[in-house]
Design a protein around this motif. Structure first.
Motif, PDB file in Angstrom:
ATOM      1  N   THR A   1       1.420   7.048  -6.647  1.00  0.00           N
ATOM      2  CA  THR A   1       0.176   7.613  -7.164  1.00  0.00           C
ATOM      3  C   THR A   1       0.320   9.061  -7.654  1.00  0.00           C
ATOM      4  OG1 THR A   1      -1.235   6.140  -5.858  1.00  0.00           O
ATOM      5  CG2 THR A   1      -2.199   8.230  -6.550  1.00  0.00           C
TER       6      THR A   1
ATOM      7  N   CYS B   1      -7.951  -2.089  -6.385  1.00  0.00           N
ATOM      8  CA  CYS B   1      -8.983  -1.523  -7.260  1.00  0.00           C
ATOM      9  C   CYS B   1     -10.012  -0.755  -6.442  1.00  0.00           C
ATOM     10  CB  CYS B   1      -9.645  -2.635  -8.067  1.00  0.00           C
ATOM     11  SG  CYS B   1     -10.898  -2.060  -9.238  1.00  0.00           S
ATOM     12  N   LYS B   2     -10.364  -1.300  -5.277  1.00  0.00           N
ATOM     13  CA  LYS B   2     -11.381  -0.665  -4.430  1.00  0.00           C
ATOM     14  C   LYS B   2     -10.854   0.564  -3.698  1.00  0.00           C
ATOM     15  CE  LYS B   2     -13.929  -4.948  -3.372  1.00  0.00           C
ATOM     16  NZ  LYS B   2     -14.276  -5.903  -2.293  1.00  0.00           N
ATOM     17  N   THR B   3      -9.569   0.542  -3.338  1.00  0.00           N
ATOM     18  CA  THR B   3      -9.073   1.547  -2.397  1.00  0.00           C
ATOM     19  C   THR B   3      -8.128   2.588  -2.984  1.00  0.00           C
ATOM     20  OG1 THR B   3      -7.224   0.107  -1.743  1.00  0.00           O
ATOM     21  CG2 THR B   3      -9.276  -0.068  -0.477  1.00  0.00           C
ATOM     22  N   SER B   4      -7.478   2.293  -4.091  1.00  0.00           N
ATOM     23  CA  SER B   4      -6.427   3.195  -4.569  1.00  0.00           C
ATOM     24  C   SER B   4      -6.927   4.288  -5.498  1.00  0.00           C
ATOM     25  CB  SER B   4      -5.339   2.394  -5.292  1.00  0.00           C
ATOM     26  OG  SER B   4      -5.813   1.905  -6.540  1.00  0.00           O
ATOM     27  N   GLY B   5      -8.056   4.034  -6.169  1.00  0.00           N
ATOM     28  CA  GLY B   5      -8.529   4.986  -7.157  1.00  0.00           C
ATOM     29  C   GLY B   5      -7.773   4.919  -8.468  1.00  0.00           C
ATOM     30  N   LEU B   6      -6.875   3.943  -8.624  1.00  0.00           N
ATOM     31  CA  LEU B   6      -6.085   3.786  -9.839  1.00  0.00           C
ATOM     32  C   LEU B   6      -6.585   2.607 -10.660  1.00  0.00           C
ATOM     33  CD1 LEU B   6      -2.483   4.144  -8.353  1.00  0.00           C
ATOM     34  CD2 LEU B   6      -3.719   5.865  -9.685  1.00  0.00           C
TER      35      LEU B   6
ATOM     36  N   TRP C   1       0.830  -1.199   0.000  1.00  0.00           N
ATOM     37  CA  TRP C   1       0.000   0.000   0.000  1.00  0.00           C
ATOM     38  C   TRP C   1       0.869   1.256   0.000  1.00  0.00           C
ATOM     39  CZ3 TRP C   1      -4.092   2.144  -1.485  1.00  0.00           C
ATOM     40  CH2 TRP C   1      -4.497   3.379  -0.964  1.00  0.00           C
TER      41      TRP C   1
ATOM     42  N   ARG D   1       0.833   4.152  -2.791  1.00  0.00           N
ATOM     43  CA  ARG D   1       0.561   5.518  -2.350  1.00  0.00           C
ATOM     44  C   ARG D   1       1.691   6.461  -2.764  1.00  0.00           C
ATOM     45  NH1 ARG D   1       0.148   6.704   3.989  1.00  0.00           N
ATOM     46  NH2 ARG D   1       2.323   6.061   3.775  1.00  0.00           N
TER      47      ARG D   1
END
Length: 285
Positions: free
Chosen positions: A28, A57-62, A21, A25
């Motif tokens: 990003t 996919c759910k948490t990164s917004g990428l 993560w 991060r």
């Protein structure tokens, strides 16, 4: 500004999950067009890859690109995984044959895909996927010739792949010659160079030997000397930045970095190229 993408690998522990993560991060702010999550050697970590890709996919917004290989799975198992990715909102895939489950030569399981062309063909028919495939500037270890290496890539593109990402290489000419050969063969899909910032020279030499990537004597000598003189990171940064700068000067418009879940050197290379993050509030744990 070139388009950027980054490859990560799935965590095997809670601490590694936090590190993955933190890696995503940290990268990003560079605005990657996608982040990929690879399988481990011999098709290992398949379940971990699926979990990590869906979580990112759910948490990164990428946009997240999930790896799929032929190793150790039947056709039905691979396609069920692809459907789970689609249900989770993942439409980017990296489709590879993979290596043998014991680290040796690949052999399909009963009912499995025999090669990457079969895999790409089936995936392209199973959903609205954007499929990327591997390419090998210095030749795939199983290719009988340079021509066969190119022909195999063209077959994967013709089967439904939209882009190829290369194995890492050490000299720009390796990629540039390969790019020209692809164009001569009628390959019109983008061929994106895979870049490996050398954070660990000993490990990189083993990677190169495994995948058949040659290391010129002058490059090996320079890395060895840098390690002896305690300036390995500085030399790795310079070597990688110069490689990327040459590629960009030759018209390359996208770079794919193999991060090994270690973002620091990749970030430094991007900064050296003038690819400034979109925010100054950048923290790498």
């Amino acid at each position: 500004m070139p388009a950027l993408s980054f490859e990560t690998f799935p965590p095997k522990s809670l601490d590694a999950s936090f590190h993955l993560w933190d890696t995503v991060r940290a990268l990003t702010p560079l605005g990657p067009r996608f982040v990929s999550v690879t399988y481990g050697a011999g098709g290992s970590t398949q379940k971990l890859t699926q979990e990590a890709a869906q979580t990112l996919c759910k948490t990164s917004g990428l946009p997240v690109a999930a790896h799929l290989t032929c190793t150790g799975q039947t056709r039905d198992e691979v396609l069920r995984t692809a459907k789970r990715y689609l249900a989770a909102g993942i439409t980017d895939l990296v489709a590879l044959r993979g290596d043998g489950t014991d680290g040796g030569h690949f052999a399909p399981v009963s009912g499995g895909f025999a090669n990457s062309i079969e895999l790409v063909t089936a995936l392209s028919r199973s959903g609205p996927f954007k499929i990327r495939v591997g390419a090998y500037p210095d030749g795939h270890p199983d290719a009988a010739s340079a021509a066969q290496n190119i022909d195999w890539l063209k077959a994967k593109i013709d089967a439904g792949a939209c882009e190829a990402i290369t194995q890492f290489f050490f000299e720009a000419d390796s990629f540039l010659r390969f790019r020209d050969a692809c164009a001569d063969a009628g390959i019109t899909a983008p061929v994106t160079p895979g870049i490996l910032p050398v954070a660990n020279w000993s490990r990189t030499k083993k990677f190169a030997q495994t995948c058949g990537t040659p290391i010129a004597a002058h490059i090996a000598t320079a890395f060895d000397r840098a390690e002896r003189e305690d300036r390995a990171e500085l030399f790795a940064l310079t070597q990688c930045a110069e490689l990327c700068d040459t590629l960009l000067a030759e018209g390359v418009d996208a770079l794919h970095f193999y991060t090994l879940n270690r973002p620091d050197l990749t970030l430094k290379v991007c900064r050296a190229l003038g690819l400034v993050p979109q925010t100054s509030a950048l923290h790498v744990a």
